[in-house]
Enzyme design. Structure first.
Site, PDB file in Angstrom:
ATOM      1  N   GLU A  79      11.767   5.137   2.113  1.00  0.00           N
ATOM      2  CA  GLU A  79      13.223   5.216   2.110  1.00  0.00           C
ATOM      3  C   GLU A  79      13.807   5.529   0.734  1.00  0.00           C
ATOM      4  OE1 GLU A  79      14.354   1.514   3.884  1.00  0.00           O
ATOM      5  OE2 GLU A  79      14.127   2.276   5.922  1.00  0.00           O
ATOM      6  N   GLU A 110      -8.352  -4.926   6.204  1.00  0.00           N
ATOM      7  CA  GLU A 110      -7.817  -5.744   5.128  1.00  0.00           C
ATOM      8  C   GLU A 110      -8.891  -6.548   4.401  1.00  0.00           C
ATOM      9  OE1 GLU A 110      -6.308  -9.997   6.539  1.00  0.00           O
ATOM     10  OE2 GLU A 110      -5.130  -8.389   7.462  1.00  0.00           O
TER      11      GLU A 110
END
Length: 270
Positions: A79, A110
């Site tokens: 963004e 992960e």
């Protein structure tokens, strides 16, 4: 370490609750998140200041995370270009398992301690940059390994975690610990912890971009004009800054591609 994010919910028999009670109780828990973030403001301030300092000198901001935490970092990074008009690679979000993990969980991604550094190395990360690890639990190996390697390379490191005394915070030079406590659904850190991380990311990127001069007054003068709504918003901003009518402001905006440039050219011509 004690993981408060994994503690049992304050609520039980959720499947027997009326919908109204479920919503009321989730909302009650959410109210506590902003207060938890407020407690961490001094830590956030330090991270903002060092990040802005590095980026003023040509550095970049990298987010590394897994699961919800990684997705939030990718969202914040993605963004920044449309909001602040910065290059797409100035703020970069990296998620364990690669871009495919944004939509679909990648099993055990992960748990790889070395992958984050390999992901960062693609961007030739250096001492000019900042690496921020995002991990609600504060125990994610992907994040720990990435921060540890960045520290070895004398790169500024920060983190956003939701437990105290975590391994991730121990690795970060500028840790941010937002203690959100047990989730409404036990262990579901996409809820309060995720909300807290989003709030901190909003603060970090917005405050840094303000420090970099990417906001004028309170306006996004460098935003990208990628749809009609933003063109209309930009036109109104040019009108307010210059006194031009709507048609002239729109023409000037589209000619120069940004509110800042349009206003600068107009002022120079006066």
């Amino acid at each position: 370490m004690e993981r408060t994010t994994e503690k049992d919910s304050h609520y039980n028999n959720l499947e027997q609750m009326p919908v109204s009670e479920i919503l009321k109780n989730i909302n009650k828990e959410d109210h506590s998140v902003a207060d938890a973030v407020a407690e961490a403001l001094p830590q956030i301030e330090k991270l903002v200041e060092i990040t802005a300092e590095k980026m003023k000198n040509g550095g970049r901001l990298f987010y590394i995370g897994a699961g919800t935490s990684g997705r939030l970092g990718v969202v914040d990074a993605s963004e920044c270009p449309p909001t602040f008009g910065v290059p797409f690679d100035m703020v970069v979000g990296l998620i364990a398992g690669g871009d495919g993990a944004i939509r679909k969980a990648v099993e055990f991604a992960e748990d790889d301690m070395t992958q984050a550094w390999r992901d960062l190395s693609v961007y030739q990360v250096s001492e000019r940059d900042v690496v921020v690890g995002i991990a609600a639990s504060g125990t994610t190996p992907y994040v720990i390994g990435g921060l540890r390697k960045a520290n070895e390379k004398n790169i500024v490191t920060g983190c956003i975690v939701c437990n105290t005394g975590s391994p991730v915070a121990a690795e970060a030079k500028y840790p941010v610990e937002v203690i959100t406590g047990p989730e409404f659904v036990t262990g579901s850190t996409r809820m309060k912890a995720g909300t807290a991380q989003k709030l901190v990311l909003n603060m970090l990127s917005t405050a840094v971009m303000i420090q970099l001069g990417r906001i004028k007054g309170n306006k996004m003068v460098d935003m990208q004009l990628t749809n009609n709504k933003l063109v209309d918003r930009g036109t109104r901003m040019v009108m307010n800054y210059t006194g031009l009518n709507e048609t002239a402001a729109a023409e000037l905006l589209m000619k120069y591609g940004s509110v800042r440039r349009a206003v600068e050219v107009h002022m120079q011509g006066e």
